[in-house]
Write a protein that holds these residues in place. Structure first.
Motif, PDB file in Angstrom:
ATOM      1  N   VAL A 188      -7.514   2.863  -6.120  1.00 52.18           N
ATOM      2  CA  VAL A 188      -6.349   3.264  -6.729  1.00 52.18           C
ATOM      3  C   VAL A 188      -6.149   1.970  -7.501  1.00 52.18           C
ATOM      4  O   VAL A 188      -5.936   1.872  -9.018  1.00 52.18           O
ATOM      5  CB  VAL A 188      -5.166   3.521  -5.989  1.00 52.18           C
ATOM      6  CG1 VAL A 188      -3.803   3.324  -6.827  1.00 52.18           C
ATOM      7  CG2 VAL A 188      -5.321   4.665  -5.444  1.00 52.18           C
TER       8      VAL A 188
ATOM      9  N   GLU B 218      -8.770   2.647   0.491  1.00 52.06           N
ATOM     10  CA  GLU B 218      -8.092   3.707  -0.563  1.00 52.06           C
ATOM     11  C   GLU B 218      -7.373   2.862  -1.531  1.00 52.06           C
ATOM     12  O   GLU B 218      -7.630   3.138  -2.666  1.00 52.06           O
ATOM     13  CB  GLU B 218      -6.947   4.493   0.268  1.00 52.06           C
ATOM     14  CG  GLU B 218      -7.511   5.623   1.289  1.00 52.06           C
ATOM     15  CD  GLU B 218      -6.514   6.447   1.813  1.00 52.06           C
ATOM     16  OE1 GLU B 218      -7.091   7.385   2.505  1.00 52.06           O
ATOM     17  OE2 GLU B 218      -5.309   6.291   1.458  1.00 52.06           O
TER      18      GLU B 218
ATOM     19  N   TYR C 155       0.798  -1.334   0.189  1.00 50.52           N
ATOM     20  CA  TYR C 155      -0.072  -0.081   0.029  1.00 50.52           C
ATOM     21  C   TYR C 155       0.959   1.165  -0.018  1.00 50.52           C
ATOM     22  O   TYR C 155       0.588   2.104  -0.686  1.00 50.52           O
ATOM     23  CB  TYR C 155      -0.943  -0.068   1.212  1.00 50.52           C
ATOM     24  CG  TYR C 155      -2.045  -0.900   1.179  1.00 50.52           C
ATOM     25  CD1 TYR C 155      -2.394  -1.812   0.072  1.00 50.52           C
ATOM     26  CD2 TYR C 155      -2.598  -1.559   2.075  1.00 50.52           C
ATOM     27  CE1 TYR C 155      -3.545  -2.564  -0.152  1.00 50.52           C
ATOM     28  CE2 TYR C 155      -3.878  -2.115   2.295  1.00 50.52           C
ATOM     29  CZ  TYR C 155      -4.204  -2.870   1.192  1.00 50.52           C
ATOM     30  OH  TYR C 155      -5.008  -3.691   1.105  1.00 50.52           O
TER      31      TYR C 155
ATOM     32  N   VAL D 253      -1.121   4.693  -0.520  1.00 53.63           N
ATOM     33  CA  VAL D 253      -2.312   4.716   0.154  1.00 53.63           C
ATOM     34  C   VAL D 253      -2.203   4.348   1.538  1.00 53.63           C
ATOM     35  O   VAL D 253      -1.315   3.651   1.987  1.00 53.63           O
ATOM     36  CB  VAL D 253      -3.346   3.770  -0.412  1.00 53.63           C
ATOM     37  CG1 VAL D 253      -3.697   4.289  -1.856  1.00 53.63           C
ATOM     38  CG2 VAL D 253      -3.021   2.461  -0.673  1.00 53.63           C
ATOM     39  N   ARG D 254      -3.314   4.369   2.474  1.00 54.03           N
ATOM     40  CA  ARG D 254      -3.222   4.052   3.909  1.00 54.03           C
ATOM     41  C   ARG D 254      -3.810   3.087   4.163  1.00 54.03           C
ATOM     42  O   ARG D 254      -3.415   2.108   5.135  1.00 54.03           O
ATOM     43  CB  ARG D 254      -3.647   5.383   4.734  1.00 54.03           C
ATOM     44  CG  ARG D 254      -2.884   6.520   4.751  1.00 54.03           C
ATOM     45  CD  ARG D 254      -3.611   7.575   5.235  1.00 54.03           C
ATOM     46  NE  ARG D 254      -5.074   7.673   4.494  1.00 54.03           N
ATOM     47  CZ  ARG D 254      -5.860   8.923   4.801  1.00 54.03           C
ATOM     48  NH1 ARG D 254      -5.487   9.939   5.732  1.00 54.03           N
ATOM     49  NH2 ARG D 254      -6.705   9.236   3.763  1.00 54.03           N
ATOM     50  N   ASP D 255      -4.959   2.337   3.569  1.00 51.22           N
ATOM     51  CA  ASP D 255      -5.571   1.214   3.836  1.00 51.22           C
ATOM     52  C   ASP D 255      -6.274   0.464   2.771  1.00 51.22           C
ATOM     53  O   ASP D 255      -6.188   1.175   1.510  1.00 51.22           O
ATOM     54  CB  ASP D 255      -6.772   1.599   5.082  1.00 51.22           C
ATOM     55  CG  ASP D 255      -7.640   2.624   4.380  1.00 51.22           C
ATOM     56  OD1 ASP D 255      -8.038   3.497   5.391  1.00 51.22           O
ATOM     57  OD2 ASP D 255      -7.759   2.798   3.237  1.00 51.22           O
TER      58      ASP D 255
END
Ligand SMILES: CCCCCCCC/C=C\CCCCCCCC(=O)N[C@@H](COP(=O)(O)O)[C@H](O)/C=C/CCCCCCCCCCCCC
Length: 173
Positions: free
Chosen positions: A145, A141, A131, A136-138
């Motif tokens: 993407v 998200e 990630y 992205v954080r999680d």
């Protein structure tokens, strides 16, 4: 791939090597004919650059043959990113990568390359680190993407696949 660690250096080098072949054609004396996939296919067929029987030794491979290798890898990438985007964290990255490889690229590789690839997959970082690669954080998200990327890859892949199918070039040696 470089951010995945030195184990993937050989894959990076292979990818860069093939991209360089295409870039050199584009920058060469017939560069105008390499502006699009369609114009490359037409030029190389019209000028006998494509070899349907063997890979000529001591000659730069054709642009059509070179792109075909990368095109096949694009299908692997599509499946791998789809697996990553639809798996909310249960599966291991290495399993998702290996599953995508067995479904796609493995069919085109020698036994030795397949063994090397299998070892490389074991060195893949966990999902959370992947990630970070795509910023992205999680998973929520990541899904946006990754699935957007997959949609784009599918469009590109299908265009190339249609051109290669029409010109009977899907099995260039
Ligand atoms: C959220 C994470 C994002 C990760 C994004 C990774 C992006 C990686 C993009 C492409 C990687 C695959 C590119 C591999 C190109 C392979 C071309 C090929 O098949 N070459 C073979 C055939 O060529 P010829 O010999 O006929 O000229 C060649 O034999 C060489 C093979 C060595 C490399 C093959 C291993 C491929 C493994 C595919 C999984 C890559 C794992 C990357 C992990 C992120």
């Amino acid at each position: 791939m470089d951010s995945m660690g030195t184990v993937f250096t050989f894959i990076s080098h292979e990818t860069i090597s093939k991209i360089n072949i295409l870039q050199n054609y584009l920058n060469g004396e017939n560069g105008r004919s390499y502006q699009t996939v369609r114009s490359m296919i037409k030029y190389e067929l019209d000028n006998g650059v494509v070899n349907f029987k063997e890979l000529p030794p001591n000659r730069v491979p054709s642009g059509c043959r070179t792109l075909l290798r990368i095109h096949r890898a694009l299908k692997w990438l599509e499946v791998f990113l789809y697996n990553l985007g639809t798996n909310p964290g249960q599966a291991k990255t290495s399993d998702m990568c290996a599953a995508a490889y067995h479904e796609t690229l493995a069919h085109h590789h020698s036994w030795f390359i397949r063994q090397v690839a299998e070892v490389a997959f074991l060195a893949l970082p966990p999902v959370e680190d992947m990630y970070k690669v795509i910023c992205v954080r999680d998973h929520a998200e990541a899904k946006v993407v990754l699935m957007t990327t997959v949609d784009t890859i599918v469009k590109v892949y299908n265009l190339t696949q249609e051109l290669y199918t029409t010109n009977h070039m899907l099995d260039l040696p």
